[in-house]
Scaffold this motif. Structure first.
Motif, mmCIF file in Angstrom:
data_model
loop_
_atom_site.group_PDB
_atom_site.id
_atom_site.type_symbol
_atom_site.label_atom_id
_atom_site.label_comp_id
_atom_site.label_asym_id
_atom_site.label_seq_id
_atom_site.Cartn_x
_atom_site.Cartn_y
_atom_site.Cartn_z
ATOM 1 N N SER A 94 0.824 -1.217 0.000
ATOM 2 C CA SER A 94 0.000 0.000 0.000
ATOM 3 C C SER A 94 0.854 1.262 0.000
ATOM 4 N N LEU A 95 2.020 1.197 0.624
ATOM 5 C CA LEU A 95 2.864 2.390 0.735
ATOM 6 C C LEU A 95 3.997 2.438 -0.293
ATOM 7 N N GLY A 96 4.267 1.307 -0.944
ATOM 8 C CA GLY A 96 5.388 1.308 -1.880
ATOM 9 C C GLY A 96 5.674 -0.070 -2.431
ATOM 10 N N TYR A 97 6.970 -0.395 -2.558
ATOM 11 C CA TYR A 97 7.390 -1.667 -3.166
ATOM 12 C C TYR A 97 8.469 -2.313 -2.301
ATOM 13 N N VAL A 98 8.529 -3.646 -2.395
ATOM 14 C CA VAL A 98 9.553 -4.383 -1.665
ATOM 15 C C VAL A 98 10.146 -5.447 -2.581
ATOM 16 N N LEU A 99 11.459 -5.576 -2.565
ATOM 17 C CA LEU A 99 12.151 -6.626 -3.314
ATOM 18 C C LEU A 99 12.378 -7.809 -2.378
ATOM 19 N N ARG A 100 11.887 -8.980 -2.757
ATOM 20 C CA ARG A 100 12.049 -10.182 -1.948
ATOM 21 C C ARG A 100 13.120 -11.058 -2.586
ATOM 22 N N LEU A 101 14.229 -11.213 -1.916
ATOM 23 C CA LEU A 101 15.325 -12.019 -2.456
ATOM 24 C C LEU A 101 15.113 -13.511 -2.213
ATOM 25 N N GLY A 102 14.342 -13.859 -1.199
ATOM 26 C CA GLY A 102 14.159 -15.277 -0.892
ATOM 27 C C GLY A 102 15.488 -15.905 -0.502
ATOM 28 N N ARG A 103 15.836 -17.001 -1.169
ATOM 29 C CA ARG A 103 17.103 -17.675 -0.873
ATOM 30 C C ARG A 103 18.275 -17.081 -1.614
ATOM 31 N N ASP A 104 18.024 -16.090 -2.463
ATOM 32 C CA ASP A 104 19.102 -15.478 -3.231
ATOM 33 C C ASP A 104 19.829 -14.442 -2.382
ATOM 34 N N THR A 105 20.999 -14.036 -2.855
ATOM 35 C CA THR A 105 21.874 -13.186 -2.051
ATOM 36 C C THR A 105 22.357 -11.994 -2.868
ATOM 37 N N THR A 106 23.126 -11.140 -2.194
ATOM 38 C CA THR A 106 23.813 -10.049 -2.874
ATOM 39 C C THR A 106 25.315 -10.243 -2.702
ATOM 40 N N ASP A 107 26.087 -9.656 -3.625
ATOM 41 C CA ASP A 107 27.536 -9.743 -3.488
ATOM 42 C C ASP A 107 28.012 -8.954 -2.270
ATOM 43 N N ALA A 108 27.247 -7.946 -1.854
ATOM 44 C CA ALA A 108 27.616 -7.195 -0.652
ATOM 45 C C ALA A 108 27.514 -8.075 0.586
ATOM 46 N N ASP A 109 26.490 -8.947 0.637
ATOM 47 C CA ASP A 109 26.373 -9.885 1.757
ATOM 48 C C ASP A 109 27.568 -10.832 1.789
ATOM 49 N N ARG A 110 27.962 -11.315 0.623
ATOM 50 C CA ARG A 110 29.114 -12.216 0.546
ATOM 51 C C ARG A 110 30.396 -11.504 0.969
ATOM 52 N N PHE A 111 30.541 -10.257 0.541
ATOM 53 C CA PHE A 111 31.707 -9.462 0.920
ATOM 54 C C PHE A 111 31.774 -9.297 2.436
ATOM 55 N N ASN A 112 30.656 -8.954 3.052
ATOM 56 C CA ASN A 112 30.631 -8.767 4.503
ATOM 57 C C ASN A 112 30.963 -10.062 5.236
ATOM 58 N N GLU A 113 30.466 -11.180 4.707
ATOM 59 C CA GLU A 113 30.734 -12.474 5.341
ATOM 60 C C GLU A 113 32.226 -12.803 5.299
ATOM 61 N N LEU A 114 32.844 -12.665 4.118
ATOM 62 C CA LEU A 114 34.273 -12.962 3.991
ATOM 63 C C LEU A 114 35.118 -11.993 4.814
ATOM 64 N N ALA A 115 34.720 -10.720 4.843
ATOM 65 C CA ALA A 115 35.467 -9.736 5.618
ATOM 66 C C ALA A 115 35.450 -10.096 7.104
ATOM 67 N N SER A 116 34.317 -10.539 7.613
ATOM 68 C CA SER A 116 34.223 -10.942 9.025
ATOM 69 C C SER A 116 35.114 -12.145 9.307
ATOM 70 N N ARG A 117 35.119 -13.108 8.388
ATOM 71 C CA ARG A 117 35.976 -14.281 8.569
ATOM 72 C C ARG A 117 37.447 -13.899 8.552
ATOM 73 N N GLY A 118 37.811 -13.007 7.645
ATOM 74 C CA GLY A 118 39.206 -12.578 7.566
ATOM 75 C C GLY A 118 39.656 -11.837 8.814
ATOM 76 N N ARG A 119 38.818 -10.945 9.315
ATOM 77 C CA ARG A 119 39.170 -10.214 10.537
ATOM 78 C C ARG A 119 39.333 -11.168 11.717
ATOM 79 N N ALA A 120 38.458 -12.165 11.804
ATOM 80 C CA ALA A 120 38.514 -13.107 12.922
ATOM 81 C C ALA A 120 39.803 -13.932 12.908
ATOM 82 N N ALA A 121 40.345 -14.187 11.711
ATOM 83 C CA ALA A 121 41.548 -15.027 11.603
ATOM 84 C C ALA A 121 42.835 -14.217 11.602
ATOM 85 N N ALA A 122 42.755 -12.891 11.571
ATOM 86 C CA ALA A 122 43.946 -12.059 11.365
ATOM 87 C C ALA A 122 45.006 -12.266 12.443
ATOM 88 N N ALA A 123 44.601 -12.384 13.689
ATOM 89 C CA ALA A 123 45.574 -12.495 14.777
ATOM 90 C C ALA A 123 46.206 -13.878 14.853
#
Length: 328
Positions: A94-123
């Motif tokens: 009623s107020l606008g539009y929404v994009l539903r990704l469902g099980r699909d992802t974005t490359d930004a989500d993948r980037f954030n995931e890998l960045a978190s893993r890399g930071r955790a292993a850095a030390a």
């Protein structure tokens, strides 16, 4: 399907490799805004502002509906048998539009995931961390949301993603230094100090890498270059962290030594220098002495040059420290 915003906005079918590229700046801006806000309703008002800014057409709502319809036709239908036959990408509310990704992802989500893993292993495992972080950065195809930044939604997201990218770069090169790979990253850090001259952390990392490669004078000149740029562009002196790094290099602080270097140095037996005693010399002594003499001369010349540069930097440093006192 993967919705990509780390570069020009596009959609890629990861099974077939097929890419879908929206045509037209407004189509790209619409898709970009919906991807950024995926799972949330984006109001008609905000989308109109995103596409047309302060100069919307008289029939902006109808024009937006036409763009949404066009984008819906562009998005692929789920494959038969996928269990998502009734999946609708863009849903009208009623107020606008929404994009539903469902099980699909974005490359930004993948980037954030890998960045978190890399930071955790850095030390604990900097080698692995560097590999993971390089994989995260490889997802970037250009500036975030390139060609879609027309309004506040995409502009704010692009700025946030770019800041995150730079932070990941800093973490990557810190991991490389922890892994004693300082010689491999000097060229990359030189480029980064040129591309991002106001970011002091890149100068800091470059100074350490140069120092560990035995290039103390160049490391100190990097500080001087950073200071001149900051004073010229912002009217400020380098921050405490960069000043401390410069002082540590001048003092030859042991904390600057690469991990494992001390053990390597301790395990090497120094080569005995030839002693002139008047006794018969072994075969080829003249060549050995001449070679050592040349090396000593080169070292003395380098030490003298470094001493002069160190004195000059200390003089500048003393002048900087005296400035506040003079103004009191």
């Amino acid at each position: 399907m993967q919705f990509r915003i780390l570069g020009p906005v596009e959609i890629q079918d990861e099974r077939t490799g097929l890419k879908i590229l929206p045509t037209g700046a407004k189509q790209r801006a619409l898709l970009g805004a919906l991807v950024v806000k995926s799972g949330h309703i984006v109001s008609v008002h905000r989308l109109i502002d995103e596409l047309w800014g302060e100069h919307p057409p008289a029939n902006a709502t109808n024009a937006l509906q036409a763009h949404v319809a066009r984008l819906r036709r562009l998005l692929p239908m789920p494959e038969p048998g996928s269990g998502e036959q009734h999946h609708e990408w863009i849903v009208t509310r009623s107020l606008g539009y929404v994009l539903r990704l469902g099980r699909d992802t974005t490359d930004a989500d993948r980037f954030n995931e890998l960045a978190s893993r890399g930071r955790a292993a850095a030390a604990s495992d900097p080698e692995h961390a560097a590999e993971v972080l390089r994989g995260a950065l490889a997802l970037w195809r250009g500036p975030a949301l390139e060609g879609s930044v027309r309004g506040d939604i995409c502009a704010a997201e692009a700025a946030q993603l770019e800041e995150h990218r730079l932070t990941v770069l800093e973490t990557l090169y810190d991991a490389c230094l922890r892994a004693a790979r300082h010689g491999e990253i000097i060229g990359e850090l030189e480029e980064l100090t040129t591309d991002h001259p106001m970011r002091e952390r890149f100068y800091d990392l470059l100074m350490v890498a140069l120092y560990r490669c035995g290039r103390q004078a160049e490391a100190l000149s990097v500080y001087d270059r950073a200071r001149k740029r900051l004073v010229h562009e912002l009217g400020v002196e380098p921050g405490p962290a960069l000043r401390r790094r410069m002082e540590a290099i001048l003092r030859h602080d042991p904390g600057l030594v690469a991990p494992g270097a001390a053990e390597q140095v301790a395990s090497v037996h120094p080569m005995p220098l030839p002693v002139r005693t008047g006794a018969a010399a072994p075969a080829g002594p003249d060549a050995t002495v001449l070679g050592l003499s040349g090396e000593v001369a080169r070292l003395q010349h380098r030490i003298e040059r470094l001493s002069l540069e160190q004195e000059e930097l200390m003089r500048r440093f003393d002048q900087l420290m005296a400035r506040p006192a003079a103004g009191q």
